[in-house]
Design an enzyme around this catalytic site. Structure first.
Site, PDB file in Angstrom:
ATOM      1  N   HIS A  38       0.864  -1.181   0.000  1.00 13.41           N
ATOM      2  CA  HIS A  38       0.000   0.000   0.000  1.00 13.41           C
ATOM      3  C   HIS A  38       0.907   1.238   0.000  1.00 13.41           C
ATOM      4  O   HIS A  38       0.921   2.021   0.943  1.00 13.41           O
ATOM      5  CB  HIS A  38      -0.942  -0.016   1.210  1.00 13.41           C
ATOM      6  N   ASP A  40     -10.992  -1.291   2.197  1.00 11.72           N
ATOM      7  CA  ASP A  40     -10.131  -0.601   1.237  1.00 11.72           C
ATOM      8  C   ASP A  40     -10.561  -0.942  -0.187  1.00 11.72           C
ATOM      9  O   ASP A  40     -10.566  -0.100  -1.080  1.00 11.72           O
ATOM     10  CB  ASP A  40      -8.664  -0.998   1.450  1.00 11.72           C
TER      11      ASP A  40
END
Lengths: 105, 865
Positions: free
Chosen positions: B436, B589
């Site tokens: 990420h 997410d």
């Protein structure tokens, strides 16, 4: 592969074993190997554990037996009376017993 | 059990090796002629010599395998279905894999099926541990489902959830029986032709066919055939699978059973035994085939023949039973290996060794060292209270009592005292953050700070909920999550987590200066609302799940990639399937990534957006386990240039498990060029090359947040330190100058044949004499170059030349005095020998600029950048 001649006389135990050796050799031959020495096959030889044959191979043996001794030597009917364990653990001697019983007088 | 393996160049050489005294202990050796002998007794070695001397392949009888000169044969895994006998030996295999042994209960049809599947999956893991990989997988009857799981068509977690919720025993036709007939299908058809209600259910092999029908007529067929010397066996279970008789029982199955499971692209081709072909790629056709599978015969004979026709020569039976003999019966006289990975007789590991040896003899390359690898077994967690209670029956209630006291104490403490703790944020503590990162760099880039690993908003939410939850409660929602700053994990940092009870079921949580929100607690999860019906204007999105990541519409690495299928987008909606990743907070997410799907569809040049807040999140059940496939339906409630707000539902098996209202994303200023640098920095530029060779760029990042975003794409740590030293009012021009310089250098290197270059790989530094230094960073070696830069009003120009040259570049904005005045101004800055041109520059205000440049060697100093 040679053909098996029909037989009319009641065979002896040894003769049945000898016939079975020939039939098993033919069944085994389909797996691509012809090096099992026939003399190695005795009444104590196990169909699965020693020869590596499966219950489905009994179909071929049954057909050969019927061809040799006649339809009354019905391995299918005989096997129907057995447990699967007995079929899997089949000793060649039991096949001899069966043939002798069906062909005897 | 030991398995002797010997290899040699020729059968003669192998015979020599077998004849030696030390044959049993000799090293394996190398060569295409191979033999394997399990438990190499004198008898077996004698047989081995005869077999090798015969020079014909021998595959498995009497535990011996031999191939004179095998071409490595592709392998297929075949998963068994339900058979009369089922006593697989897998406890030792499970222990070797460090897994729990599967439940082998066969008391009901459903349990029997689940056990067969579990054993198949266990053996699949075992063979893969041995580095034996199939080129195709297929199954017999229920084994086809195992093949679909191991081949990747279904997520295992989805299948398990389905199985847990499905009563396979309801899928049963009352009173019908199966009979296995030892005859070809033609003979079986002949026998059942006059018998109503009996049909062929399995074409197993050349000499084995299964028929199905009511007990009485099946009994008649069996009696008839037995009389004709056909070996028959009536199966000990009843179901009616694979016959039209099952059709009336399929409604529920169609809705909630196998056909309802999300389908994924297979990792290995999965073959259908209904069609004897691979499963179709089209999900609707594949689902239809799942239905046909249950109402049409299993055509295993055709399947095996078709697999062999593709060149597959080795077939592994993935369980105990008779499947391998069906293969051999079908492939009689055709070169092939059929071997069982498990057997009802003998230990599981021994049979696994046999299978690996057999495949090795046939040219495969299993990793035999895996057999000796230590087994990782998790130590059982011991509870001293429970132990004490077990020893002293009088204390039986002690653990329960202690737990109640503990909970009561914690509840009192929680109510009385604001809580505080810290959470360690780093890529060591949170390794998944490596996937990420906002900035892409060359693989192996040593400086983690240049990658900018950022804790996702949804992971923050996850940690907040964890911090707030009290014994006896679950976090059922979060209100007003606000994200103030990026929580960056490099360098590592400790963040203070503060909780403050607002009431019995509301806890305010603050995560340092980064985020805050209110967590809602309840004793149990409330039921969720009904799932939305898909938006009627939906169409299939242009961006498939593969493209979403491959084309980097989403920056996420593997551990955050959950969107496994994009289903549809409408004017204000998007739907996708998410396969829940492991990383904490990754499910939500991915809900945010579905916003990305919508943006990529409608605003491909302006698709960059990041969450700034979530008004309301509700959980209607525990988090779906990693690997579960969930459906995400997203509704855009408002969208303008700056921000986008959406609601979303996450649905598992027809149940809404998460609802989101008011998810707000801030959109970043971007255009085609900035979008490209976001997605492919190593092959894209923010600047444009002029025909004369200089590069120019203009500031398109009016907010500090978006400037920071592009700055990170270009500047490595040392350059960011340079930037911090620039007085704030000069930073804007300094930055466009650096962007232009880096693009000019990369352009010059690409001209010389360099491959992809990330902007951070080019280090630009202030030189001693006002020139800029150019170096390759972290191992990049580049030829000596020099670069001149000029910047004004948010526009930057750069010109690269050979190191011995003295390039210069200047620019002047065309003002009220006209173009000539601007040209004169630019020329004055660098000297009279320069070339000039007036160009419109795409800047915030699209002004014209006069650019003057020269590569000539001369002594006059150019303007400092």
């Amino acid at each position: 592969m040679s053909t098996i001649q029909p037989q009319t006389m009641a065979p002896t135990r040894d003769a049945v074993l000898d016939d079975l050796r020939g039939m098993l050799a033919m069944v085994l031959d389909q797996y691509g190997a012809d090096v099992v020495e026939l003399s190695e096959i005795t009444e104590d030889t196990l169909f699965h554990d020693d020869l590596g044959l499966e219950s489905i191979d009994l179909v071929a043996v049954g057909a050969l037996l019927a061809e040799r001794y006649g339809e009354h030597v019905n391995l299918a009917a005989h096997l129907a009376e057995l447990d699967l364990d007995e079929v899997i653990g089949m000793r060649i001697g039991l096949l001899v017993d069966f043939v002798v019983a069906r062909t005897g007088h | 059990m030991t398995v002797l393996r010997l290899a040699a160049a020729t059968p003669d050489a192998l015979l020599d090796r077998l004849d030696r005294e030390d044959a049993r202990t000799a090293p394996v050796g190398a060569g295409p002629t191979r033999i394997a002998v399990a438990d190499p007794t004198d008898d077996r070695l004698a047989l081995a010599r005869r077999v090798v001397a015969g020079r014909k392949a021998w595959r498995g009888r009497r535990d011996l395998w031999f191939a004179p000169d095998p071409v490595p044969g592709p392998v297929a895994f075949l998963f068994p279905g339900l058979e009369a006998d089922f006593a697989p030996q897998v406890d030792d295999v499970a222990a070797w894999l460090g897994q729990a042994a599967p439940d082998l209960d066969t008391s009901t049809l459903g349990r029997h099926g689940a056990a067969v599947i579990a054993v198949g999956r266990l053996l699949d893991a075992a063979l893969r541990k041995l580095r034996i990989t199939p080129v195709a997988v297929a199954g017999h009857s229920v084994g086809e489902w195992t093949a679909m799981i191991t081949g990747g068509l279904f997520a295992p977690a989805d299948f398990e959830a389905m199985l847990a919720a499905t009563d396979l025993d309801a899928l049963r036709v009352p009173g019908v029986e199966f009979a296995v007939l030892g005859c070809p299908v033609e003979r079986a058809r002949e026998a059942i032709a006059p018998v109503p209600d009996v049909v062929v259910s399995h074409e197993n092999s050349t000499n084995q066919t299964v028929v199905c029908g009511p007990a009485e007529p099946v009994g008649d067929v069996v009696a008839l055939l037995r009389a004709k010397n056909v070996i028959c066996q009536v199966m000990p279970f009843r179901s009616g699978f694979h016959t039209p008789m099952l059709a009336p029982y399929l409604d529920q199955f169609r809705r909630t059973g196998v056909p309802s499971l999300p389908l994924h692209p297979p990792s290995v081709p999965v073959w259908s035994a209904t069609t004897a072909r691979p499963f179709p790629g089209d999900p609707a056709a594949a689902r239809e085939l799942c239905i046909r599978h249950l109402v049409e015969p299993v055509r295993f004979r055709q399947l095996v023949t078709a697999l062999r026709a593709t060149g597959i020569r080795s077939f592994v039976q993935m369980g105990s039973g008779q499947l391998a003999s069906l293969v051999s019966d079908t492939l009689r006289g055709v070169d092939h290996l059929a071997v069982a990975a498990n057997s009802d007789r003998g230990p599981g590991m021994a049979q696994l060794r046999r299978a690996a040896a057999a495949l090795w003899v046939d040219g495969a390359d299993p990793d035999f060292t895996a057999f000796d690898a230590p087994v990782e077994v998790a130590a059982p967690v011991r509870d001293p209270l429970a132990d004490a209670a077990a020893r002293h029956p009088a204390l039986a209630e002690l653990p329960l009592l202690m737990r109640e006291i503990e909970e009561a104490v914690q509840a009192v403490l929680a109510a009385a005292d604001p809580g505080a703790g810290t959470v360690s944020v780093s890529t060591t503590d949170m390794p998944w953050l490596a996937d990420h990162c906002f900035v892409r760099q060359r693989p192996g880039w040593p400086d983690e700070t240049d990658l900018r690993p950022v804790v996702p908003a949804t992971t923050i939410l996850h940690h907040m909920a964890e911090a707030a939850v009290r014994p006896g409660t679950v976090a059922v929602g979060v209100d007003d999550l606000r994200l103030h700053r990026w929580l960056v994990a490099a360098p590592a940092t400790e963040v203070r987590v503060e909780t403050r009870a607002l009431g019995p079921d509301r806890v305010a949580v603050r995560l340092g200066e980064y985020a805050e929100g209110t967590v809602l607690l309840a004793p149990a999860y409330p039921a969720g609302p009904a799932p939305w019906t898909p938006s009627p204007d939906e169409h299939p999105p242009a961006i498939t799940a593969e493209r979403l990541y491959f084309e980097r519409w989403m920056f996420h690495g593997p551990r955050y990639r959950g969107v496994s299928r994009t289903i549809g987008v409408g004017a204000a909606s998007a739907r996708a399937e998410i396969t829940v990743p492991e990383a904490p907070g990754a499910l939500l997410d991915n809900v945010g990534q579905v916003i990305g799907v919508w943006l990529a569809e409608w605003h491909p040049a302006r698709s960059i957006a990041f969450p700034s807040g979530l008004r309301r999140v509700r959980f209607h059940g525990p988090q779906p386990a990693p690997g579960t496939t969930v459906a995400c339906d997203l509704r855009i409630t408002s969208a303008d240039e700056r921000r986008l707000t959406a609601d979303a539902q996450v649905v598992v098996g027809g149940r809404t498990v998460i609802t989101v209202e008011g998810w707000t994303d801030l959109r970043f200023d971007s255009d085609a060029q900035t979008s490209a640098i976001h997605r492919f920095p190593e092959t894209s530029t923010l600047s444009t090359r002029h025909d004369a060779g200089w590069w120019h760029t203009a500031d398109r990042w009016p907010t500090l947040a978006s400037r920071e975003f592009f700055l990170r794409k270009y500047l490595a740590a040392a350059e960011r330190a340079d930037y911090d030293r620039v007085p704030p009012r000069e930073r804007r021009d300094w930055l466009v100058g650096r962007f232009a310089a880096k693009d000019a250098v990369r352009g010059a290197l690409w001209d010389r044949g360099f491959g992809p270059l990330f902007p951070a790989e080019i280090r630009i530094s202030d030189g001693a004499d006002g020139l800029l230094g150019v170096e390759g960073a972290h191992g990049l070696v580049i030829p000596p170059l020099t670069v001149a830069v000029a910047a004004e009003g948010g526009v930057g120009v750069a010109l690269v030349a050979e190191a011995e040259d003295r390039p210069a570049v200047a620019l002047a904005r065309v003002g009220p005095d006209g173009r000539a005045a601007a040209v004169a101004k630019a020329v004055a800055a660098i000297g009279p020998n320069s070339d000039t041109e007036v160009v419109p520059v795409d800047g915030p205000d699209r002004h014209e600029y006069a650019v003057a440049w020269t590569r000539a060697r001369h002594t006059q100093r150019e303007t400092a950048p």
